[in-house]
Design a protein around this motif. Structure first.
Motif, short mmCIF file in Angstrom:
data_model
loop_
_atom_site.label_atom_id
_atom_site.label_comp_id
_atom_site.label_asym_id
_atom_site.label_seq_id
_atom_site.Cartn_x
_atom_site.Cartn_y
_atom_site.Cartn_z
N THR A 47 0.84 -1.19 0.00
CA THR A 47 0.00 0.00 0.00
C THR A 47 0.88 1.25 0.00
O THR A 47 2.08 1.18 0.27
CB THR A 47 -0.92 0.03 1.24
OG1 THR A 47 -0.10 -0.05 2.41
CG2 THR A 47 -1.90 -1.13 1.23
N ARG A 86 -1.41 -3.87 -4.45
CA ARG A 86 -2.13 -3.14 -3.40
C ARG A 86 -2.24 -1.65 -3.66
O ARG A 86 -3.09 -0.97 -3.07
CB ARG A 86 -1.46 -3.38 -2.05
CG ARG A 86 -1.55 -4.83 -1.56
CD ARG A 86 -0.55 -5.07 -0.43
NE ARG A 86 -0.68 -6.40 0.15
CZ ARG A 86 -0.14 -7.51 -0.37
NH1 ARG A 86 0.54 -7.44 -1.50
NH2 ARG A 86 -0.29 -8.66 0.23
N ASN A 119 -4.33 3.81 -3.26
CA ASN A 119 -4.38 2.52 -2.61
C ASN A 119 -5.60 1.87 -3.26
O ASN A 119 -6.67 2.48 -3.32
CB ASN A 119 -4.61 2.65 -1.11
CG ASN A 119 -3.31 2.96 -0.39
OD1 ASN A 119 -2.28 2.44 -0.74
ND2 ASN A 119 -3.41 3.80 0.62
N ALA A 125 -8.15 -4.43 -4.49
CA ALA A 125 -6.93 -4.72 -3.74
C ALA A 125 -6.62 -6.22 -3.76
O ALA A 125 -7.48 -7.03 -3.43
CB ALA A 125 -7.05 -4.23 -2.31
N ARG A 126 -5.43 -6.55 -4.18
CA ARG A 126 -4.99 -7.94 -4.32
C ARG A 126 -5.93 -8.74 -5.23
O ARG A 126 -6.11 -9.94 -5.05
CB ARG A 126 -4.85 -8.63 -2.95
CG ARG A 126 -3.89 -7.92 -2.02
CD ARG A 126 -3.60 -8.71 -0.78
NE ARG A 126 -2.86 -9.93 -1.14
CZ ARG A 126 -2.57 -10.88 -0.26
NH1 ARG A 126 -2.93 -10.77 1.00
NH2 ARG A 126 -1.89 -11.95 -0.63
#
Ligand SMILES: [Ca+2]
Length: 135
Positions: A47, A86, A119, A125-126
């Motif tokens: 991040t 991320r 972010n 995310a991922r």
């Protein structure tokens, strides 16, 4: 008095030389060149643009990030980019990118604007597996 002034000048010159020698060894200067001072898209393992990253030149799309790895030094180096990114920075000043959760630009896709960074939101995310540049 004159001798003291001369010693001070020598000390300043020595400090300047030390700074010049140290600069190329800083990992941050590689990130600055590949991301912040370029027009590239950079995807980061961590991040807040931390850890290892991989960069893509403008116009170079990737339909499957599962066969890419984070190449630059830092946490996550050598790990897969697919389903493992991320944060992202788009330092292209004129083209947005679209990141998608599936290969071949499928699944949930979101736009990362030109000259913007993230972010990744919770649904990305991922979970990113492909991206393309907006013409
Ligand atoms: Ca790929």
């Amino acid at each position: 008095m004159r001798v003291g002034a001369g010693k001070k000048l020598v000390a300043v010159l020595a400090l300047g030389l030390a700074m010049v020698v140290a600069t190329p060894a800083q990992p941050a200067s590689a990130a600055a060149y590949n991301c912040f001072l370029s027009q590239n898209l950079c995807l980061f393992w961590g991040t807040f643009n931390q850890g290892s990253y991989v960069y893509f030149a403008p116009g170079v799309n990737d339909a499957n990030l599962n066969d890419n790895t984070f190449t630059q030094s830092g946490s996550g180096q050598g790990q897969a980019v697919g389903n493992n990114t991320r944060s992202a920075s788009n330092y292209n000043s004129s083209h947005a990118v679209v990141l998608c959760t599936g290969v071949n630009y499928s699944g949930i896709c979101r736009i990362l604007a030109a000259s913007d960074d993230w972010n990744l939101p919770s649904d990305l995310a991922r979970n990113v597996e492909s991206f393309y540049w907006v013409a």
